[in-house]
Motif scaffolding. Structure first.
Motif, short mmCIF file in Angstrom:
data_model
loop_
_atom_site.label_atom_id
_atom_site.label_comp_id
_atom_site.label_asym_id
_atom_site.label_seq_id
_atom_site.Cartn_x
_atom_site.Cartn_y
_atom_site.Cartn_z
N GLU A 82 0.83 -1.20 0.00
CA GLU A 82 0.00 0.00 0.00
C GLU A 82 0.87 1.26 0.00
N LEU A 83 1.96 1.21 0.75
CA LEU A 83 2.88 2.36 0.77
C LEU A 83 3.48 2.58 -0.62
N GLU A 84 3.76 1.48 -1.32
CA GLU A 84 4.28 1.62 -2.69
C GLU A 84 3.23 2.27 -3.59
N ARG A 85 1.98 1.84 -3.40
CA ARG A 85 0.90 2.42 -4.20
C ARG A 85 0.76 3.91 -3.94
N GLN A 86 0.98 4.29 -2.68
CA GLN A 86 0.85 5.70 -2.30
C GLN A 86 2.08 6.53 -2.68
N GLY A 87 3.09 5.86 -3.21
CA GLY A 87 4.31 6.59 -3.60
C GLY A 87 5.15 7.01 -2.42
N ARG A 88 5.05 6.26 -1.31
CA ARG A 88 5.88 6.61 -0.14
C ARG A 88 6.99 5.60 0.09
N LEU A 89 7.04 4.60 -0.77
CA LEU A 89 8.05 3.56 -0.61
C LEU A 89 8.36 2.95 -1.97
N LYS A 90 9.63 2.62 -2.15
CA LYS A 90 10.01 1.82 -3.31
C LYS A 90 10.94 0.72 -2.84
N ILE A 91 10.70 -0.46 -3.37
CA ILE A 91 11.59 -1.58 -3.05
C ILE A 91 12.29 -1.97 -4.35
N VAL A 92 13.60 -1.91 -4.32
CA VAL A 92 14.37 -2.21 -5.53
C VAL A 92 15.22 -3.45 -5.27
N PHE A 93 15.09 -4.38 -6.20
CA PHE A 93 15.95 -5.57 -6.16
C PHE A 93 17.12 -5.33 -7.08
N THR A 94 18.31 -5.55 -6.57
CA THR A 94 19.49 -5.39 -7.43
C THR A 94 20.61 -6.29 -6.92
N THR A 95 21.78 -6.11 -7.49
CA THR A 95 22.94 -6.86 -6.99
C THR A 95 23.89 -5.86 -6.32
N ARG A 96 24.74 -6.38 -5.48
CA ARG A 96 25.67 -5.50 -4.76
C ARG A 96 26.58 -4.77 -5.75
N GLN A 97 26.94 -5.52 -6.77
CA GLN A 97 27.85 -4.96 -7.77
C GLN A 97 27.21 -3.74 -8.45
N VAL A 98 25.95 -3.91 -8.85
CA VAL A 98 25.25 -2.81 -9.51
C VAL A 98 25.04 -1.67 -8.52
N PHE A 99 24.72 -2.03 -7.31
CA PHE A 99 24.47 -1.00 -6.29
C PHE A 99 25.72 -0.13 -6.08
N GLU A 100 26.86 -0.78 -5.96
CA GLU A 100 28.11 -0.02 -5.76
C GLU A 100 28.38 0.90 -6.95
N GLN A 101 28.13 0.37 -8.14
CA GLN A 101 28.34 1.19 -9.35
C GLN A 101 27.39 2.39 -9.37
N GLU A 102 26.15 2.10 -8.97
CA GLU A 102 25.12 3.13 -9.00
C GLU A 102 25.48 4.30 -8.09
N LEU A 103 26.00 3.97 -6.91
CA LEU A 103 26.31 5.02 -5.96
C LEU A 103 27.49 5.87 -6.40
N GLN A 104 28.22 5.36 -7.37
CA GLN A 104 29.37 6.14 -7.86
C GLN A 104 29.00 6.99 -9.08
N GLU A 105 27.76 6.88 -9.50
CA GLU A 105 27.35 7.62 -10.70
C GLU A 105 26.49 8.80 -10.33
N ALA A 106 26.81 9.93 -10.90
CA ALA A 106 26.03 11.13 -10.61
C ALA A 106 24.59 10.94 -11.09
N GLY A 107 24.41 10.28 -12.23
CA GLY A 107 23.05 10.10 -12.75
C GLY A 107 22.53 8.71 -12.48
N SER A 108 22.61 8.29 -11.24
CA SER A 108 22.24 6.92 -10.88
C SER A 108 20.74 6.67 -11.04
N LEU A 109 20.42 5.53 -11.64
CA LEU A 109 19.01 5.14 -11.79
C LEU A 109 18.36 4.93 -10.43
N LEU A 110 19.14 4.36 -9.55
CA LEU A 110 18.62 4.06 -8.21
C LEU A 110 18.26 5.34 -7.47
#
Lengths: 511, 144
Positions: A82-110
């Motif tokens: 319900e929180l996701e429906r209300q736009g107050r929560l997002k749950i993202v499944f990813t891998t650690r490798q992608v997550f580390e890369q994402e945090l190093q990118e200024a335009g991160s999708l995450l």
């Protein structure tokens, strides 16, 4: 720091030991071995943030499928879907490798996803030591990047977005192994919460420790917690932890008012009754009348319109009610009228922090004037007399009762049938109490008769006279009048043998 | 019997939007992970098909409006989000419910194989021929 500088976790009891919450923008490591409750804590942090503090959140998972997370959260009454429906929560499944890369990118999708809902909190579940490129012996298996650098880069990514971040961090269960290896993540993180499953005899208890938390004070040491179905985490402050230093001063100290014991004749021995807020120990062997005296104390409170708390470990409620009825006390009626609160906690595997927390809650909410704790010896056998836990608990409960000006009676079973060589045995807390009443058997002929002695009464004259008392079925206990003429000359000690052994014999005249 | 009728009904509603077992398995994966940030290699490894098959299925599902994919990959990973299916939401929900159990998934894949074999009947080699073919090229390595 002001209250606004803290992100409240909303977790029952946790903000209290964090002295208000987690400083905003802090990166918090939630460390613990398998099954210690890291994920539940993280989920609740995000859920409470979104529902109670209007702070949307992002959950990033690497192993647990989001649908499992949603299912498990539902068991606590947290509707993540319900929180996701209300736009107050997002749950993202990813891998650690992608997550580390994402945090190093200024335009991160995450981070773009987080930005869409204005996320203020993030929970990452989870990183292990291996995931950061080193094994349990702290050897670098990454080959390219130092694990400390890897974590530092990850932390910088989170700081950039000013998230209040919780990062579940798997550690080995064995304390000695854990402590032997340096944990670089702990140096970098701002706050470290360590969750443990601690063996206590053959049971296991959960504990949480704030290892560090930059930017504010917090309550150190291991505090207990539970994971409760339908509610989530409940953290119970360590019973030994210092309370608010102003509380003793805040208590309205009444040095003169006395309250009646409810046992006919006993108030004469007590110089008129117990002082308000005093601590009284009633000591005696099982069956000598401690519980009867306590029930009459409670009944007297009911008669006078004073709320009373009866805390029992020894006997379940039905048994207490039956005992009360046998001396003509309608305890059930008093409970129904909210004049008495009966709190029973079975002594097996008692979790003392939770237990004390519950007593504290009752005292604050129910506001009793009188309290009976039956019995101290059961706490002793549950907690062990050798360690400090029992003594610390007793200190804490005495302080609590005094703070709230509750006049408390503590029953204590002394194993000796005739006479007492020690009032408290191994427990050694009699110095903390204001009054001590001894209940004894006296063997006369073929009959055991009840005797009562007030052996200590602070700030009152004490006669130390032993008086006979009787317990009459349907009526209760009363202290009998002293049947010695007032002008009779007392026989000097020299006229007796065995005075200290409480089996005196008259010395034949002339010896 | 009732279950197979349900499967056929769901596939009837899905029409041409589902053509390959990989489509079903991708939807199953996205049901459990409705918002996934992965490289195509990681996604392929998660569902157990080769990258090319997954790529074709993704194009098909995205074209049908069942899944969205972040348009411009700034890194090698892309964000995949399962949608409610829009006007097709009814059948998607039913399909995901059926596919949630191993038996349901098997029944769906068998029915799909039947539909795509000549004459609408399973090919020699069994009903799971398409499934085997689909999984034969699975990629098990993690992306580097």
């Amino acid at each position: 720091m002001t209250e606004r500088d803290f992100a409240k976790t909303g977790i029952n009891g946790l903000d209290a030991i964090l002295s208000g919450g987690i400083p905003r923008g802090n990166l918090t490591l939630v460390e613990g071995a398998v099954g210690t409750g890291k994920t539940t804590l993280g989920l609740e942090f995000i859920f409470r943030g979104a529902t109670e503090f209007n702070e949307p959140g992002l959950i990033v998972v690497f192993e647990v499928a989001p649908d499992r997370l949603i299912r498990d959260a539902a068991g606590f009454g947290w509707d993540l879907r319900e929180l996701e429906r209300q736009g107050r929560l997002k749950i993202v499944f990813t891998t650690r490798q992608v997550f580390e890369q994402e945090l190093q990118e200024a335009g991160s999708l995450l981070l773009e996803e987080a930005g869409k809902i204005g996320a203020r909190r993030i929970f990452i579940d989870s990183f292990g030591r291996r995931a950061l490129g080193h094994d349990d012996n702290n050897n670098n298996n990454n080959g390219s990047r130092d694990p400390r650098d890897a974590f530092h880069i990850l932390a910088e990514g989170l700081y950039r977005e000013n998230f209040t971040a919780l990062l579940a961090h798997e550690v080995v269960a064995q304390e000695e192994v854990r402590r032997a290896a340096a944990v670089p993540e702990e140096f970098i993180a701002d706050t470290v919460l360590l969750l443990r499953l601690e063996p206590v005899e053959r049971a296991v208890q959960r504990s949480i420790e704030i290892v560090k938390s930059r930017g504010h004070e917090y309550q150190m040491g291991r505090h207990s917690f539970r994971i409760v179905d339908g509610r989530g985490l409940e953290v119970y402050r360590r019973v030994q932890a210092p309370r608010d230093p102003t509380r003793e001063l805040a208590a309205a100290f009444d040095p003169t008012t006395r309250i009646s014991s409810g046992t006919p004749g006993l108030d004469d021995l007590l110089s008129g009754g117990y002082f308000v807020g005093s601590t009284t120990l009633v000591v005696g062997i099982s069956g000598v009348g401690k519980s009867v005296m306590s029930l009459q104390y409670i009944a007297e409170g009911v008669r006078l319109g004073e709320r009373s708390l009866m805390l029992t470990l020894d006997e379940p409620p039905a048994q207490v009610l039956r005992n009360a009825a046998s001396i003509g006390v309608d305890l059930q009626g008093a409970i129904d009228r909210a004049a008495v609160r009966l709190y029973y906690d079975p002594p097996q595997e008692i979790e003392i922090d939770r237990h004390f927390h519950r007593i504290e809650q009752i005292v604050r909410e129910f506001k009793p004037r009188r309290a009976v704790i039956d019995s101290l010896s059961t706490y002793g056998s549950s907690l062990g007399a050798a360690g400090r836990t029992f003594r610390d608990f007793f200190h804490a409960i005495v302080a609590l009762m005094k703070e709230h000006q509750v006049t408390a009676i503590y029953n204590h079973e002394n194993p000796e049938m005739f006479g007492m060589s020690s009032m408290m045995g191994d427990y050694g807390v009699s110095s903390l109490v204001d009054n001590i009443i001894l209940l004894n058997w006296v063997e006369l002929g073929d009959v055991l008769r009840h005797a009562v002695t007030v052996s200590k009464m602070r700030a009152s004259p004490t006669s130390h006279v032993t008086r006979e008392c009787e317990i009459v079925n349907g009526v209760g206990m009363r202290v009998l009048a002293r049947a010695i003429p007032p002008n009779a000359q007392p026989i000097p000690f020299a006229g007796y043998y065995g005075l200290l052994a409480r089996s005196p014999e008259r010395r034949p005249s002339g010896t | 019997m009732r279950k197979s009728k349900g499967v056929e009904h769901v596939l009837d509603q899905a029409g041409s939007r589902l053509g390959h077992p990989c489509d079903v398995d991708l939807l199953r994966f996205f049901r459990r992970h409705p918002r996934a940030l992965l490289t195509s290699e990681q996604l392929a490894a998660c569902v157990g098909y080769d990258v090319q098959k997954v790529s074709r299925s993704l194009d098909s599902l995205i074209g049908a409006g069942l899944v969205t994919r972040s348009p411009t990959p700034k890194s090698s990973a892309r964000m995949y989000v399962l949608t409610s299916g829009g006007t097709h939401g009814g059948w998607l929900k039913s399909l995901l419910e059926v596919a949630a159990t191993p038996e349901g998934r098997r029944a769906l894949l068998q029915a799909l194989a039947r539909r795509h074999s000549p004459g609408g009947r399973p090919e020699a080699g069994g009903k799971l021929g398409a499934v085997r073919a689909g999984r034969s090229g699975r990629v098990r390595r993690e992306a580097t």
